[in-house]
Write an enzyme that holds these catalytic residues in place. Structure first.
Site, short mmCIF file in Angstrom:
data_model
loop_
_atom_site.label_atom_id
_atom_site.label_comp_id
_atom_site.label_asym_id
_atom_site.label_seq_id
_atom_site.Cartn_x
_atom_site.Cartn_y
_atom_site.Cartn_z
N TYR A 35 0.85 -1.30 0.02
CA TYR A 35 0.25 -0.10 0.06
C TYR A 35 0.78 1.33 0.20
CZ TYR A 35 -0.40 -2.25 4.72
OH TYR A 35 0.04 -2.81 5.81
N ALA A 112 7.80 -5.31 -7.72
CA ALA A 112 8.82 -5.26 -8.71
C ALA A 112 10.14 -6.05 -8.38
CB ALA A 112 9.10 -3.85 -8.83
N GLY A 267 12.80 -5.35 16.92
CA GLY A 267 13.47 -4.74 15.81
C GLY A 267 13.05 -5.00 14.58
N HIS A 441 6.35 32.67 25.25
CA HIS A 441 6.21 32.32 26.70
C HIS A 441 4.58 32.31 27.06
CE1 HIS A 441 6.48 32.28 30.97
NE2 HIS A 441 5.58 33.38 31.05
P1 NAI Z 1 13.68 -1.49 18.76
O1 NAI Z 1 15.40 -1.90 18.15
O2 NAI Z 1 13.53 -0.16 19.00
O3 NAI Z 1 13.67 -2.49 19.96
C1 NAI Z 1 13.79 -3.67 20.11
C2 NAI Z 1 14.08 -4.11 21.61
O4 NAI Z 1 13.87 -5.67 21.78
C3 NAI Z 1 15.45 -3.83 22.03
O5 NAI Z 1 15.23 -3.09 23.31
C4 NAI Z 1 16.15 -5.20 22.36
O6 NAI Z 1 16.93 -5.21 23.34
C5 NAI Z 1 14.80 -6.18 22.51
N1 NAI Z 1 15.01 -7.55 22.05
C6 NAI Z 1 15.73 -8.20 21.09
N2 NAI Z 1 15.59 -9.47 21.15
C7 NAI Z 1 15.07 -9.84 22.25
C8 NAI Z 1 14.44 -10.97 23.01
N3 NAI Z 1 14.83 -12.31 22.53
N4 NAI Z 1 14.12 -11.00 24.06
C9 NAI Z 1 13.64 -9.67 24.60
N5 NAI Z 1 13.99 -8.67 23.95
C10 NAI Z 1 14.54 -8.66 22.94
O7 NAI Z 1 12.79 -2.09 17.67
P2 NAI Z 1 11.10 -1.91 17.37
O8 NAI Z 1 10.60 -1.49 18.82
O9 NAI Z 1 10.64 -3.25 16.90
O10 NAI Z 1 11.21 -0.91 16.44
C11 NAI Z 1 11.50 -1.00 15.19
C12 NAI Z 1 11.76 0.15 14.42
O11 NAI Z 1 11.04 0.89 14.06
C13 NAI Z 1 12.97 0.99 15.11
O12 NAI Z 1 13.88 1.05 14.13
C14 NAI Z 1 12.20 2.24 15.44
O13 NAI Z 1 13.17 3.19 15.15
C15 NAI Z 1 11.13 2.17 14.40
N6 NAI Z 1 10.06 2.78 15.10
C16 NAI Z 1 10.08 4.16 15.38
C17 NAI Z 1 8.85 4.90 15.92
C18 NAI Z 1 9.05 6.30 16.54
O14 NAI Z 1 9.87 6.78 15.78
N7 NAI Z 1 8.47 6.83 17.38
C19 NAI Z 1 7.62 4.03 16.29
C20 NAI Z 1 7.91 2.71 15.71
C21 NAI Z 1 8.79 2.11 15.40
#
Ligand code: NAI
Length: 455
Positions: A35, A112, A267, A441
């Site tokens: 999408y 693609a 992640g 402010h």
């Molecule tokens: P993340 O990389 O932020 O966090 C994943 C967490 O899972 C880490 O703290 C890691 O230590 C933990 N982990 C890994 N394997 C594990 C296991 N086997 N058991 C327990 N814990 C484990 O990844 P997330 O939250 O999935 O986000 C993915 C991407 O999406 C990120 O790159 C993020 O920047 C992006 N995103 C950004 C948002 C925002 O800017 N507000 C909102 C949602 C996503």
């Protein structure tokens, strides 16, 4: 028909890149397999913000007496929340479609695959048809990491384990939810389902939540959510799933938690499988990320990549800028991507935002810095609007240059004011010069001014 540019992927990098390139006079074709708007608009940033806003309103009704308002009864109607979220998504996707159309981008909603480089250009196929272009811009995004943990894939097939995609469409609030991974997605969803009434448990492998955020802010955020009833298991690694439980290792012991649903948010990884990159020799790293330089160039001439697919920052706002850098370089304006002042936000309640260095990252880089921490209560508006709020603002300056190098905040409106700190870092003005700026402010952004004067 031959195109000047083929863009693969219609998320933030792809749709913005296509729009900008077409705006500069290129004849552009954009492929999108699922999408338009990508993960961000359809199953990430935007829908999660719609849900979190509903949760915030619901929380206000539960605690409105703190502000002198009596609300006798309030309920969260999950079906209505999802319906509204879908309307928000539809509106924004329609906006993207409209912009692409206005810019005369040809959109093909098919999968693609890059076939080859011929004397006529790059050849891309989709459902048996061939398309040719002088250049490629790869913006195929990322997908959730689904490691080979026993029971995970079975649980996902049965709808017991969810990713960010499915959880945003749940029309019934689960009584119990285990969130695996206390990163950005995990915390935002833990926040929503906690507000909505689920009993939420977060299982996180590291000794802190929120990944790279400041340690003290991470601690404050966890304590805030513990007060709201979320349970955190830190230094806990998930080892398997059964039909109705999550099993993890904590302090050398196996712990099992039964629950109705599980969110897996450990992640994301770049999506490059089946793209045909190998057909033209585009280099990828161990994670499958397309390797790019600061100009967005891959190792193959006239092939560019932007957004999550390069695995560098994985944020929609980084993707926008990376796509612009690619298009500028394609159209003859030399442009370079800078990553030093990219803001990051976690839209929990309270919000967390950061830009530049934290104390930990500055120490790791052996930077000679000074850090100041001040209470958000230095902002009059924050006090007026956040009963019981105990947010903080941290600022870091490099001693040798007297320049701001990092700001981290926990407290509402952090998401909206962090760009100001990013501009200050980007501008490379000294702290003394920044002190001369006038802030409106009363606002929460005045906290940055207070922090500057705390140096
Ligand atoms: P993340 O990389 O932020 O966090 C994943 C967490 O899972 C880490 O703290 C890691 O230590 C933990 N982990 C890994 N394997 C594990 C296991 N086997 N058991 C327990 N814990 C484990 O990844 P997330 O939250 O999935 O986000 C993915 C991407 O999406 C990120 O790159 C993020 O920047 C992006 N995103 C950004 C948002 C925002 O800017 N507000 C909102 C949602 C996503």
């Amino acid at each position: 028909m031959k195109y000047d540019l083929i863009v693969i992927g219609g998320g933030p990098a792809g749709y913005l890149g296509a729009e900008r390139a077409a705006g500069k006079g290129l004849n552009v074709l954009l492929f999108e397999k699922r999408y338009l708007g990508g993960v961000c608009l359809n199953e990430g940033c935007v829908p999660s913000k719609a849900l979190l806003h509903s949760a915030k309103i619901y929380d206000y009704t539960k605690h409105s007496d703190q502000y002198g308002i009596k609300v006798t009864d309030s309920t969260l109607d999950q079906e209505a929340v999802i319906k509204r979220k879908n309307k928000v998504v539809r509106t924004l996707v329609a906006g993207v479609k409209g912009t692409l159309k206005r810019n005369k981008v040809t959109v093909v909603e098919k999968v693609a695959k890059i076939e080859k480089k011929s004397s006529d250009g790059f050849v891309v196929s989709a459902e048996g048809e061939l398309y040719t272009a002088d250049r490629l811009l790869i913006c195929s995004g990322s997908e959730p990491i689904m490691p080979p943990i026993p029971g995970l894939h079975e649980g996902y097939q049965k709808g017991f384990v969810l990713t960010n995609r499915e959880i945003l469409d749940l029309t019934v609030i689960p009584e119990t939810l285990v969130v695996v991974g206390g990163g950005v997605i995990g915390l935002e969803m833990a926040s929503y389902f906690n507000s909505a009434g689920s009993k939420v448990t977060v299982v996180e492998m590291l000794n802190k939540i929120g990944g790279p955020i400041d340690d003290e802010i991470s601690d404050l955020l966890r304590k805030e959510y513990e007060k709201k009833g979320i349970m955190f298991n830190l230094e806990s690694k998930v080892t398997s799933f059964t039909d109705k439980s999550v099993i993890f290792e904590k302090e050398g012991k196996n712990v099992e938690i039964e629950c109705e649903k599980v969110l897996i948010s450990i992640g994301r990884r770049p999506s490059t499988k089946n793209l045909g990159l190998e057909n033209i020799g585009v280099e990828t790293d161990k994670r499958g990320a397309v390797i790019t330089d600061r100009f967005g160039c891959t190792n193959v001439a006239e092939v560019y990549a932007a957004g999550d697919v390069n695995g560098i920052s994985m944020l929609a706002h980084t993707a926008y800028r990376e796509a612009e850098v690619c298009v500028n370089n394609i159209t003859g304006k030399k442009d370079i991507m800078r990553y030093t002042a990219i803001p990051a936000v976690i839209y929990t309640n309270p919000e967390v935002a950061m830009v530049g260095e934290t104390e930990a990252s500055a120490r790791q880089k052996n930077m000679d810095f000074e850090a100041v921490t001040i209470s958000m209560k230095y902002s009059g508006r924050y006090v007026a609007e956040n009963e019981g709020g105990n947010g903080i603002c941290k600022a870091l300056r490099e001693k040798s240059t007297n320049r701001l190098i990092g700001v981290s905040l926990i407290g509402n409106y952090a998401s909206e004011l962090i760009y100001g700190a990013a501009m200050m870092i980007e501008s490379q003005m000294t702290v003394e010069d920044l002190k001369e700026l006038v802030f409106p402010h009363p606002t929460v952004c005045e906290i940055i001014r207070e922090a500057l004067f705390a140096f």
